[in-house]
Write a protein that holds these residues in place. Structure first.
Motif, PDB file in Angstrom:
ATOM      1  N   PRO A 124       0.802  -1.223   0.000  1.00 48.99           N
ATOM      2  CA  PRO A 124       0.000   0.000   0.000  1.00 48.99           C
ATOM      3  C   PRO A 124       0.827   1.262   0.000  1.00 48.99           C
ATOM      4  CG  PRO A 124      -0.845  -1.625   1.585  1.00 48.99           C
ATOM      5  CD  PRO A 124       0.454  -2.147   1.098  1.00 48.99           C
ATOM      6  N   GLN A 125       1.964   1.272   0.724  1.00 47.49           N
ATOM      7  CA  GLN A 125       2.796   2.469   0.769  1.00 47.49           C
ATOM      8  C   GLN A 125       3.398   2.779  -0.590  1.00 47.49           C
ATOM      9  OE1 GLN A 125       3.016   4.556   3.263  1.00 47.49           O
ATOM     10  NE2 GLN A 125       4.369   5.914   2.135  1.00 47.49           N
ATOM     11  N   GLU A 126       3.866   1.709  -1.307  1.00 43.62           N
ATOM     12  CA  GLU A 126       4.431   1.920  -2.636  1.00 43.62           C
ATOM     13  C   GLU A 126       3.374   2.417  -3.604  1.00 43.62           C
ATOM     14  OE1 GLU A 126       5.084  -0.626  -0.758  1.00 43.62           O
ATOM     15  OE2 GLU A 126       7.256  -0.826  -0.603  1.00 43.62           O
ATOM     16  N   VAL A 127       2.166   1.844  -3.494  1.00 38.59           N
ATOM     17  CA  VAL A 127       1.077   2.293  -4.361  1.00 38.59           C
ATOM     18  C   VAL A 127       0.779   3.762  -4.118  1.00 38.59           C
ATOM     19  CG1 VAL A 127      -1.382   2.041  -4.866  1.00 38.59           C
ATOM     20  CG2 VAL A 127       0.038   0.006  -4.545  1.00 38.59           C
ATOM     21  N   LYS A 128       0.817   4.176  -2.851  1.00 34.81           N
ATOM     22  CA  LYS A 128       0.585   5.581  -2.524  1.00 34.81           C
ATOM     23  C   LYS A 128       1.674   6.454  -3.142  1.00 34.81           C
ATOM     24  CE  LYS A 128      -0.010   8.701   1.415  1.00 34.81           C
ATOM     25  NZ  LYS A 128      -0.008   8.813   2.879  1.00 34.81           N
ATOM     26  N   GLN A 129       2.939   5.988  -3.113  1.00 37.19           N
ATOM     27  CA  GLN A 129       4.036   6.770  -3.669  1.00 37.19           C
ATOM     28  C   GLN A 129       3.913   6.941  -5.163  1.00 37.19           C
ATOM     29  OE1 GLN A 129       7.478   4.603  -2.352  1.00 37.19           O
ATOM     30  NE2 GLN A 129       7.516   5.574  -0.344  1.00 37.19           N
ATOM     31  N   LEU A 130       3.315   5.958  -5.843  1.00 39.34           N
ATOM     32  CA  LEU A 130       3.193   6.033  -7.289  1.00 39.34           C
ATOM     33  C   LEU A 130       2.299   7.176  -7.723  1.00 39.34           C
ATOM     34  CD1 LEU A 130       2.838   2.263  -8.219  1.00 39.34           C
ATOM     35  CD2 LEU A 130       4.856   3.689  -8.395  1.00 39.34           C
ATOM     36  N   LYS A 131       1.412   7.640  -6.825  1.00 41.20           N
ATOM     37  CA  LYS A 131       0.448   8.669  -7.208  1.00 41.20           C
ATOM     38  C   LYS A 131       1.079  10.050  -7.294  1.00 41.20           C
ATOM     39  CE  LYS A 131      -3.418   6.087  -5.228  1.00 41.20           C
ATOM     40  NZ  LYS A 131      -4.480   6.079  -4.224  1.00 41.20           N
ATOM     41  N   GLY A 132       2.205  10.266  -6.658  1.00 40.37           N
ATOM     42  CA  GLY A 132       2.869  11.563  -6.701  1.00 40.37           C
ATOM     43  C   GLY A 132       4.341  11.392  -6.399  1.00 40.37           C
ATOM     44  N   MET A 133       5.203  11.983  -7.203  1.00 38.35           N
ATOM     45  CA  MET A 133       6.633  11.771  -7.035  1.00 38.35           C
ATOM     46  C   MET A 133       7.222  12.800  -6.080  1.00 38.35           C
ATOM     47  SD  MET A 133       8.042  10.592 -10.769  1.00 38.35           S
ATOM     48  CE  MET A 133       7.662  12.118 -11.624  1.00 38.35           C
ATOM     49  N   SER A 134       8.218  12.360  -5.312  1.00 35.14           N
ATOM     50  CA  SER A 134       8.912  13.250  -4.398  1.00 35.14           C
ATOM     51  C   SER A 134       9.878  14.130  -5.170  1.00 35.14           C
ATOM     52  CB  SER A 134       9.678  12.428  -3.359  1.00 35.14           C
ATOM     53  OG  SER A 134      10.734  11.722  -3.992  1.00 35.14           O
ATOM     54  N   ALA A 135      10.412  15.148  -4.483  1.00 34.61           N
ATOM     55  CA  ALA A 135      11.384  16.041  -5.114  1.00 34.61           C
ATOM     56  C   ALA A 135      12.630  15.269  -5.543  1.00 34.61           C
ATOM     57  CB  ALA A 135      11.760  17.162  -4.146  1.00 34.61           C
ATOM     58  N   GLY A 136      13.020  14.268  -4.746  1.00 33.57           N
ATOM     59  CA  GLY A 136      14.184  13.471  -5.087  1.00 33.57           C
ATOM     60  C   GLY A 136      13.993  12.682  -6.373  1.00 33.57           C
ATOM     61  N   VAL A 137      12.799  12.114  -6.546  1.00 32.24           N
ATOM     62  CA  VAL A 137      12.520  11.351  -7.763  1.00 32.24           C
ATOM     63  C   VAL A 137      12.466  12.283  -8.967  1.00 32.24           C
ATOM     64  CG1 VAL A 137      10.867   9.843  -8.927  1.00 32.24           C
ATOM     65  CG2 VAL A 137      11.335   9.533  -6.505  1.00 32.24           C
ATOM     66  N   TRP A 138      11.867  13.478  -8.789  1.00 32.71           N
ATOM     67  CA  TRP A 138      11.846  14.448  -9.892  1.00 32.71           C
ATOM     68  C   TRP A 138      13.266  14.846 -10.291  1.00 32.71           C
ATOM     69  CZ3 TRP A 138       8.437  15.337 -13.354  1.00 32.71           C
ATOM     70  CH2 TRP A 138       7.078  15.211 -13.080  1.00 32.71           C
ATOM     71  N   ALA A 139      14.166  14.921  -9.302  1.00 30.98           N
ATOM     72  CA  ALA A 139      15.568  15.237  -9.609  1.00 30.98           C
ATOM     73  C   ALA A 139      16.201  14.136 -10.454  1.00 30.98           C
ATOM     74  CB  ALA A 139      16.362  15.433  -8.320  1.00 30.98           C
ATOM     75  N   LEU A 140      15.874  12.873 -10.134  1.00 29.47           N
ATOM     76  CA  LEU A 140      16.373  11.759 -10.940  1.00 29.47           C
ATOM     77  C   LEU A 140      15.821  11.812 -12.359  1.00 29.47           C
ATOM     78  CD1 LEU A 140      16.104   8.768  -8.402  1.00 29.47           C
ATOM     79  CD2 LEU A 140      18.171   9.974  -9.112  1.00 29.47           C
ATOM     80  N   VAL A 141      14.530  12.136 -12.482  1.00 33.09           N
ATOM     81  CA  VAL A 141      13.894  12.240 -13.800  1.00 33.09           C
ATOM     82  C   VAL A 141      14.560  13.335 -14.628  1.00 33.09           C
ATOM     83  CG1 VAL A 141      11.758  12.882 -14.995  1.00 33.09           C
ATOM     84  CG2 VAL A 141      11.686  11.274 -13.086  1.00 33.09           C
ATOM     85  N   LEU A 142      14.824  14.484 -14.010  1.00 29.45           N
ATOM     86  CA  LEU A 142      15.483  15.583 -14.721  1.00 29.45           C
ATOM     87  C   LEU A 142      16.893  15.200 -15.159  1.00 29.45           C
ATOM     88  CD1 LEU A 142      14.322  18.586 -12.495  1.00 29.45           C
ATOM     89  CD2 LEU A 142      13.719  18.202 -14.891  1.00 29.45           C
ATOM     90  N   THR A 143      17.630  14.521 -14.264  1.00 33.75           N
ATOM     91  CA  THR A 143      18.979  14.082 -14.614  1.00 33.75           C
ATOM     92  C   THR A 143      18.946  13.113 -15.791  1.00 33.75           C
ATOM     93  OG1 THR A 143      19.659  14.314 -12.292  1.00 33.75           O
ATOM     94  CG2 THR A 143      21.078  12.999 -13.728  1.00 33.75           C
ATOM     95  N   LEU A 144      18.010  12.172 -15.747  1.00 35.38           N
ATOM     96  CA  LEU A 144      17.892  11.206 -16.836  1.00 35.38           C
ATOM     97  C   LEU A 144      17.527  11.887 -18.147  1.00 35.38           C
ATOM     98  CD1 LEU A 144      17.948   8.294 -17.786  1.00 35.38           C
ATOM     99  CD2 LEU A 144      15.588   8.021 -16.974  1.00 35.38           C
ATOM    100  N   SER A 145      16.695  12.916 -18.080  1.00 37.90           N
ATOM    101  CA  SER A 145      16.319  13.630 -19.309  1.00 37.90           C
ATOM    102  C   SER A 145      17.517  14.341 -19.924  1.00 37.90           C
ATOM    103  CB  SER A 145      15.197  14.638 -19.010  1.00 37.90           C
ATOM    104  OG  SER A 145      15.666  15.757 -18.286  1.00 37.90           O
ATOM    105  N   VAL A 146      18.408  14.869 -19.075  1.00 41.34           N
ATOM    106  CA  VAL A 146      19.624  15.520 -19.580  1.00 41.34           C
ATOM    107  C   VAL A 146      20.521  14.499 -20.281  1.00 41.34           C
ATOM    108  CG1 VAL A 146      21.741  16.718 -18.925  1.00 41.34           C
ATOM    109  CG2 VAL A 146      19.578  17.356 -17.857  1.00 41.34           C
ATOM    110  N   VAL A 147      20.694  13.336 -19.634  1.00 38.33           N
ATOM    111  CA  VAL A 147      21.571  12.299 -20.188  1.00 38.33           C
ATOM    112  C   VAL A 147      20.997  11.760 -21.494  1.00 38.33           C
ATOM    113  CG1 VAL A 147      22.531  10.011 -19.773  1.00 38.33           C
ATOM    114  CG2 VAL A 147      22.457  11.672 -17.917  1.00 38.33           C
ATOM    115  N   TRP A 148      19.698  11.468 -21.508  1.00 37.05           N
ATOM    116  CA  TRP A 148      19.085  10.925 -22.720  1.00 37.05           C
ATOM    117  C   TRP A 148      18.936  11.976 -23.810  1.00 37.05           C
ATOM    118  CZ3 TRP A 148      14.763   7.188 -20.616  1.00 37.05           C
ATOM    119  CH2 TRP A 148      15.328   5.900 -20.505  1.00 37.05           C
ATOM    120  N   GLY A 149      18.892  13.246 -23.426  1.00 34.11           N
ATOM    121  CA  GLY A 149      18.798  14.304 -24.423  1.00 34.11           C
ATOM    122  C   GLY A 149      19.980  14.291 -25.378  1.00 34.11           C
ATOM    123  N   GLY A 150      21.141  13.876 -24.873  1.00 31.54           N
ATOM    124  CA  GLY A 150      22.323  13.825 -25.718  1.00 31.54           C
ATOM    125  C   GLY A 150      22.366  12.634 -26.649  1.00 31.54           C
ATOM    126  N   SER A 151      21.508  11.627 -26.415  1.00 28.85           N
ATOM    127  CA  SER A 151      21.589  10.408 -27.215  1.00 28.85           C
ATOM    128  C   SER A 151      21.253  10.663 -28.683  1.00 28.85           C
ATOM    129  CB  SER A 151      20.672   9.323 -26.643  1.00 28.85           C
ATOM    130  OG  SER A 151      19.311   9.703 -26.726  1.00 28.85           O
TER     131      SER A 151
END
Length: 320
Positions: A7-34
């Motif tokens: 249940p806790q993981e399901v709850k987390q899936l509904k909204g991302m934390s600031a840390g996860v958004w930071a990972l998403v942004l980092t990944l977008s920078v890395v993949w942007g160069g591909s």
């Protein structure tokens, strides 16, 4: 079962934390160069050879990292079956289709077609994953975000739409394969496999899948030695846009779910354009700001928390 979604993981899936958004942004920078690295590599190397070098060098890199981290790869048939399934859906099929597509169409159009990945992701995850059902806010957010990606990249990139139909369908096929990979990859958490192990196993499996194809169809040993520029582009594609990127990818997938993970493709043009402005001094146009605004609105709708906050505020205001 280890790593099962509770249940806790399901709850987390509904909204991302600031840390996860930071990972998403980092990944977008890395993949942007591909797309840029592929654009360089296709001038001298054929598609399957590029993809094989990409995943093969990434596999070597990740095995070294895995050893330094004191981890090993599981040896059970079930886990390796999952590695090969993920390697096929997340590497072998989409990488080959995108690289081949970019030999026929411009990288800008390829990026726009790749930005359909979250749309396919909402549909596939909604159909296959019980805790990621499609909602009107998710669908609306994906449509708005895709419109923002088109605006940012520029309508000029759409000029070739329809002229190389097979290449464009190949890019759409890659986006669909990524969507299925996002849903398929959720099983690694249930199997108790770490993101580093998953990334290593995936690129190892995809290397084994692609090796015979590249040897038979392209005979890379007969090709002339590529230039230094192409060699560096392939290394960057392997180490940054594959090895490092997939460590981030599987971490995000484990904590935020398949739908949220695929939002990276909306942020790729944003980070690419912002980096161009900050590093290369390129000027931002009205279209860039308009596209960023649309993407922000789309991400807000998919994330859900801003809409829930507004609804709660209105509910409080309506109370006597």
């Amino acid at each position: 079962m280890a790593g099962a979604i509770g249940p806790q993981e399901v709850k987390q899936l509904k909204g991302m934390s600031a840390g996860v958004w930071a990972l998403v942004l980092t990944l977008s920078v890395v993949w942007g160069g591909s797309f840029f690295f592929v654009e360089i590599a296709v001038t001298e190397l054929p598609p399957l050879t590029i993809v094989l070098l990409r995943v093969g060098l990434a596999a070597i890199t990740l095995h070294l990292v895995l050893r330094l981290a004191g981890q090993g790869l599981p040896s059970t048939p079930a886990v390796w079956g999952a590695f090969f399934g993920m390697g096929l859906l997340n590497n072998a099929i989409p990488f080959s289709l995108l690289v081949w597509g970019q030999t026929h169409i411009a990288s800008g159009l390829a990026a726009i077609l790749n930005a359909t990945t979250p749309l396919f992701g909402v549909i596939v995850a909604g159909a296959l994953l019980a805790d990621e059902r499609a909602t009107w806010s998710k669908v609306a957010g994906v449509v708005v975000g895709f419109a923002g990606a088109v605006v940012m990249i520029g309508f000029g990139a759409l000029e070739g739409l329809g002229s190389d139909l097979v290449a464009q369908l190949a890019c759409l096929g890659a986006a669909l394969s990524y969507a299925f990979a996002g849903a398929f990859g959720r099983r690694f958490r249930r199997l108790g496999i770490t993101p580093l192990q998953t990334a290593t196993g995936q690129v190892t499996a995809s290397s084994l899948l692609l090796l015979p194809m590249a040897l038979v169809f392209e005979q890379p040993w007969t090709l002339p030695l590529p230039s230094l520029e192409t060699g560096l582009a392939v290394i960057a594609l392997a180490v940054l846009a594959t090895a490092f990127a997939y460590i981030l990818y599987f971490r995000i997938l484990a904590v935020a779910g398949a739908t949220n993970l695929l939002l990276v493709t909306f942020l790729v043009p944003v980070t690419a354009i912002l980096l161009g402005s900050l590093v290369l001094g390129e000027r931002l146009s009205t279209e860039h700001f308009a596209g960023m605004m649309l993407i922000a609105l789309g991400l807000a709708a998919i994330d859900g928390r801003p809409l829930r906050w507004i609804a709660e505020r209105r509910g409080r205001a309506d109370r006597p």
